[in-house]
Design a protein around this motif. Structure first.
Motif, PDB file in Angstrom:
ATOM      1  N   THR A 102       0.664  -1.073   0.012  1.00  0.00           N
ATOM      2  CA  THR A 102      -0.169   0.152   0.210  1.00  0.00           C
ATOM      3  C   THR A 102       0.942   1.322   0.085  1.00  0.00           C
ATOM      4  O   THR A 102       0.310   2.255  -0.275  1.00  0.00           O
ATOM      5  CB  THR A 102      -0.946   0.136   1.184  1.00  0.00           C
ATOM      6  OG1 THR A 102      -0.315  -0.157   2.414  1.00  0.00           O
ATOM      7  CG2 THR A 102      -2.112  -1.011   0.760  1.00  0.00           C
ATOM      8  N   SER A 103       2.092   1.284   0.350  1.00  0.00           N
ATOM      9  CA  SER A 103       2.911   2.501   0.243  1.00  0.00           C
ATOM     10  C   SER A 103       3.078   2.747  -1.368  1.00  0.00           C
ATOM     11  O   SER A 103       3.431   3.950  -1.593  1.00  0.00           O
ATOM     12  CB  SER A 103       4.298   2.091   0.808  1.00  0.00           C
ATOM     13  OG  SER A 103       4.269   2.252   2.257  1.00  0.00           O
ATOM     14  N   VAL A 104       2.873   1.883  -2.342  1.00  0.00           N
ATOM     15  CA  VAL A 104       2.856   2.227  -3.557  1.00  0.00           C
ATOM     16  C   VAL A 104       1.569   2.560  -4.104  1.00  0.00           C
ATOM     17  O   VAL A 104       1.358   3.610  -4.981  1.00  0.00           O
ATOM     18  CB  VAL A 104       3.202   0.957  -4.608  1.00  0.00           C
ATOM     19  CG1 VAL A 104       2.913   1.072  -6.042  1.00  0.00           C
ATOM     20  CG2 VAL A 104       4.662   0.371  -3.997  1.00  0.00           C
ATOM     21  N   LEU A 133      -0.886   5.972 -16.173  1.00  0.00           N
ATOM     22  CA  LEU A 133       0.321   5.455 -15.073  1.00  0.00           C
ATOM     23  C   LEU A 133       0.322   4.304 -14.795  1.00  0.00           C
ATOM     24  O   LEU A 133      -0.905   3.620 -14.223  1.00  0.00           O
ATOM     25  CB  LEU A 133       0.625   6.256 -13.886  1.00  0.00           C
ATOM     26  CG  LEU A 133       1.638   5.936 -12.915  1.00  0.00           C
ATOM     27  CD1 LEU A 133       3.177   6.450 -13.517  1.00  0.00           C
ATOM     28  CD2 LEU A 133       1.296   6.868 -11.568  1.00  0.00           C
ATOM     29  N   VAL A 134       1.333   3.186 -14.776  1.00  0.00           N
ATOM     30  CA  VAL A 134       1.339   2.048 -13.841  1.00  0.00           C
ATOM     31  C   VAL A 134       2.281   2.152 -12.760  1.00  0.00           C
ATOM     32  O   VAL A 134       3.533   2.554 -13.139  1.00  0.00           O
ATOM     33  CB  VAL A 134       1.689   0.884 -14.985  1.00  0.00           C
ATOM     34  CG1 VAL A 134       3.182   1.095 -15.766  1.00  0.00           C
ATOM     35  CG2 VAL A 134       1.771  -0.574 -14.409  1.00  0.00           C
ATOM     36  N   ALA A 135       2.081   1.535 -11.724  1.00  0.00           N
ATOM     37  CA  ALA A 135       2.888   1.838 -10.712  1.00  0.00           C
ATOM     38  C   ALA A 135       2.840   0.243  -9.960  1.00  0.00           C
ATOM     39  O   ALA A 135       1.685  -0.440  -9.549  1.00  0.00           O
ATOM     40  CB  ALA A 135       2.248   2.644  -9.460  1.00  0.00           C
ATOM     41  N   VAL A 136       3.974  -0.237  -9.889  1.00  0.00           N
ATOM     42  CA  VAL A 136       4.136  -1.856  -9.521  1.00  0.00           C
ATOM     43  C   VAL A 136       5.623  -1.889  -8.627  1.00  0.00           C
ATOM     44  O   VAL A 136       6.394  -1.411  -8.897  1.00  0.00           O
ATOM     45  CB  VAL A 136       3.815  -2.701 -10.659  1.00  0.00           C
ATOM     46  CG1 VAL A 136       5.120  -2.622 -11.673  1.00  0.00           C
ATOM     47  CG2 VAL A 136       3.785  -3.972 -10.135  1.00  0.00           C
ATOM     48  N   SER A 137       5.732  -2.908  -8.045  1.00  0.00           N
ATOM     49  CA  SER A 137       6.724  -3.323  -7.282  1.00  0.00           C
ATOM     50  C   SER A 137       7.315  -4.382  -8.125  1.00  0.00           C
ATOM     51  O   SER A 137       6.755  -5.245  -8.804  1.00  0.00           O
ATOM     52  CB  SER A 137       6.573  -4.020  -5.922  1.00  0.00           C
ATOM     53  OG  SER A 137       6.039  -2.956  -4.988  1.00  0.00           O
ATOM     54  N   VAL A 138       8.739  -4.149  -8.235  1.00  0.00           N
ATOM     55  CA  VAL A 138       9.522  -5.123  -9.097  1.00  0.00           C
ATOM     56  C   VAL A 138       9.325  -6.639  -8.381  1.00  0.00           C
ATOM     57  O   VAL A 138       9.186  -7.468  -8.958  1.00  0.00           O
ATOM     58  CB  VAL A 138      10.984  -4.815  -9.248  1.00  0.00           C
ATOM     59  CG1 VAL A 138      12.067  -5.883  -9.867  1.00  0.00           C
ATOM     60  CG2 VAL A 138      11.064  -3.615  -9.897  1.00  0.00           C
ATOM     61  N   VAL A 161       2.782   4.843 -21.801  1.00  0.00           N
ATOM     62  CA  VAL A 161       2.293   4.965 -20.312  1.00  0.00           C
ATOM     63  C   VAL A 161       3.508   5.014 -19.325  1.00  0.00           C
ATOM     64  O   VAL A 161       4.391   4.006 -19.464  1.00  0.00           O
ATOM     65  CB  VAL A 161       1.537   3.902 -20.123  1.00  0.00           C
ATOM     66  CG1 VAL A 161       0.990   3.704 -18.622  1.00  0.00           C
ATOM     67  CG2 VAL A 161      -0.031   3.664 -20.826  1.00  0.00           C
ATOM     68  N   PRO A 162       3.439   6.109 -18.662  1.00  0.00           N
ATOM     69  CA  PRO A 162       4.492   6.062 -17.691  1.00  0.00           C
ATOM     70  C   PRO A 162       4.635   4.969 -16.734  1.00  0.00           C
ATOM     71  O   PRO A 162       3.642   4.427 -16.196  1.00  0.00           O
ATOM     72  CB  PRO A 162       4.428   7.494 -17.085  1.00  0.00           C
ATOM     73  CG  PRO A 162       3.540   8.199 -18.102  1.00  0.00           C
ATOM     74  CD  PRO A 162       2.575   7.217 -18.722  1.00  0.00           C
ATOM     75  N   VAL A 163       5.783   4.672 -16.157  1.00  0.00           N
ATOM     76  CA  VAL A 163       6.115   3.661 -15.392  1.00  0.00           C
ATOM     77  C   VAL A 163       6.757   3.807 -14.169  1.00  0.00           C
ATOM     78  O   VAL A 163       7.704   4.735 -14.078  1.00  0.00           O
ATOM     79  CB  VAL A 163       6.845   2.526 -15.930  1.00  0.00           C
ATOM     80  CG1 VAL A 163       7.120   1.394 -14.941  1.00  0.00           C
ATOM     81  CG2 VAL A 163       6.118   2.103 -17.183  1.00  0.00           C
ATOM     82  N   LEU A 164       6.129   3.756 -12.921  1.00  0.00           N
ATOM     83  CA  LEU A 164       6.654   3.832 -11.567  1.00  0.00           C
ATOM     84  C   LEU A 164       6.951   2.400 -11.064  1.00  0.00           C
ATOM     85  O   LEU A 164       6.202   1.512 -10.949  1.00  0.00           O
ATOM     86  CB  LEU A 164       6.038   4.758 -10.782  1.00  0.00           C
ATOM     87  CG  LEU A 164       6.349   4.863  -9.157  1.00  0.00           C
ATOM     88  CD1 LEU A 164       6.067   6.265  -8.612  1.00  0.00           C
ATOM     89  CD2 LEU A 164       6.037   3.714  -8.240  1.00  0.00           C
TER      90      LEU A 164
END
Length: 340
Positions: A102-104, A133-138, A161-164
């Motif tokens: 959830t910090s992401v 945007l796509v936000a995901v943990s490796v 699409v930007p990636v975090l």
């Protein structure tokens, strides 16, 4: 004491809780202890910590494969991710993985007018169209599952699409080359073996204007010692514009641990960590997953492991263990014996 990868670790047998808290090399703890003594005796000034901040910044840049001038310092993963969330326009759509840490996700979900959709991790690269945007943990916090970085990069570039990426559970044991990502966030107190209170955000130049310094402060100035008083706003021209004023004690530890990790052969480190993790899964009759993090779902696993002296955590209803530099085959054997 345990000796591993050219360092000494004062970590007990059965310590498998790195995904929660990394155990530092003795040199890292000694650096923090020395700083505590100097603090008590009034021997330091604020500027004396600039070297530690710089060393940790450069080390993190090396770990994720970006130039150091792209890296901002912070205090926690959610804090640095919040600067990305603040830059999204009204009506933005964010894509993430199911059960993502959830910090992401919370910094985006807390933004009025921004929607966040979850999909299974394996499906994420295939459904980017229509998102802002796509936000995901490796590496996923809950179970260590790895995102397909090659597929994600190809899809994101194809549909623009930007990636975090959050690398909190990946940096330090996976070789990373993430200069292509728009943002790379990380907290340092797990696999990077630093004290809590250190984080980083790598910002691609194309994403600079879409990143908001929500905690703009004197330390984010082009010359921090010239931006302590008065207007106008004068932030640094590079990613230091997003710096948070550093937690000094924490950075004295990170200045030792992060360059140490950046100097290792991370392919060798990954083989060591994954070899132990997949070896445990094999002993338990399960297929390997290529991750340093393993989850165990039996009903009484937590109690049996604790009774055997295994330090682990429970996440998302399962016992989670992680294998880092200081772990050995004896730790695998301890888990297997406890669950036999």
């Amino acid at each position: 004491m345990r000796e591993a990868f050219g360092a000494t670790f004062d970590v007990p047998d059965g310590y498998l809780n790195t995904p929660s808290i990394g155990a530092p090399p003795t040199t890292v703890a000694a650096a923090v202890e020395d700083t505590l003594v100097r603090w008590r005796r009034g021997l330091d000034t604020p500027a004396d910590f600039d070297g530690a901040v710089h060393a940790a910044r450069v080390g993190f840049a090396q770990l994720v494969g970006v130039p150091a001038d792209r890296v901002a310092i912070g205090a926690s993963a959610s804090q640095v991710v919040s600067m990305v969330a603040a830059g999204l326009p009204e009506g933005a759509r964010v894509l993430t993985a199911e059960r993502e840490f959830t910090s992401v996700t919370f910094p985006f979900a807390a933004r009025p007018g921004v929607s966040v959709d979850e999909v299974p991790l394996s499906e994420l690269p295939g459904v980017l169209t229509g998102y802002d945007l796509v936000a995901v943990s490796v590496a996923q916090s809950a179970d260590g599952a790895l995102v397909d970085l090659d597929a994600l990069r190809e899809a994101a570039e194809r549909v623009d699409v930007p990636v975090l990426l959050d690398v909190t559970q990946a940096a330090g044991w996976i070789p990373l080359d993430l200069a292509w990502a728009d943002w790379v966030a990380c907290a340092g107190y797990k696999w990077l073996l630093a004290p809590r209170g250190v984080a980083w955000l790598a910002v691609h130049p194309r994403a600079h204007e879409r990143t908001v310094p929500v905690a703009a402060n004197w330390y984010a100035g082009e010359d921090p010692w010239d931006t302590t008083y008065g207007l106008p706003l004068r932030l640094a021209s590079d990613a230091r514009a997003f710096d948070l004023s550093p937690a000094w004690l924490a950075f004295t530890g990170a200045a030792v641990s992060v360059p140490y990790l950046a100097g290792l052969d991370l392919t060798e480190v990954r083989e060591h960590c994954v070899g132990l993790a997949d070896g445990l899964l094999e002993r338990l009759g399960l297929p390997g997953r290529g991750s340093a993090i393993v989850t165990i779902g039996s009903d009484d696993a937590a109690q049996r492991l604790a009774a055997a002296g295994v330090v682990a955590s429970v996440r998302d209803g399962k016992v989670r263990v992680g294998f880092h530099l200081y772990n050995t085959a004896d730790d695998v054997e301890r888990v297997v014996s406890a669950l036999a």
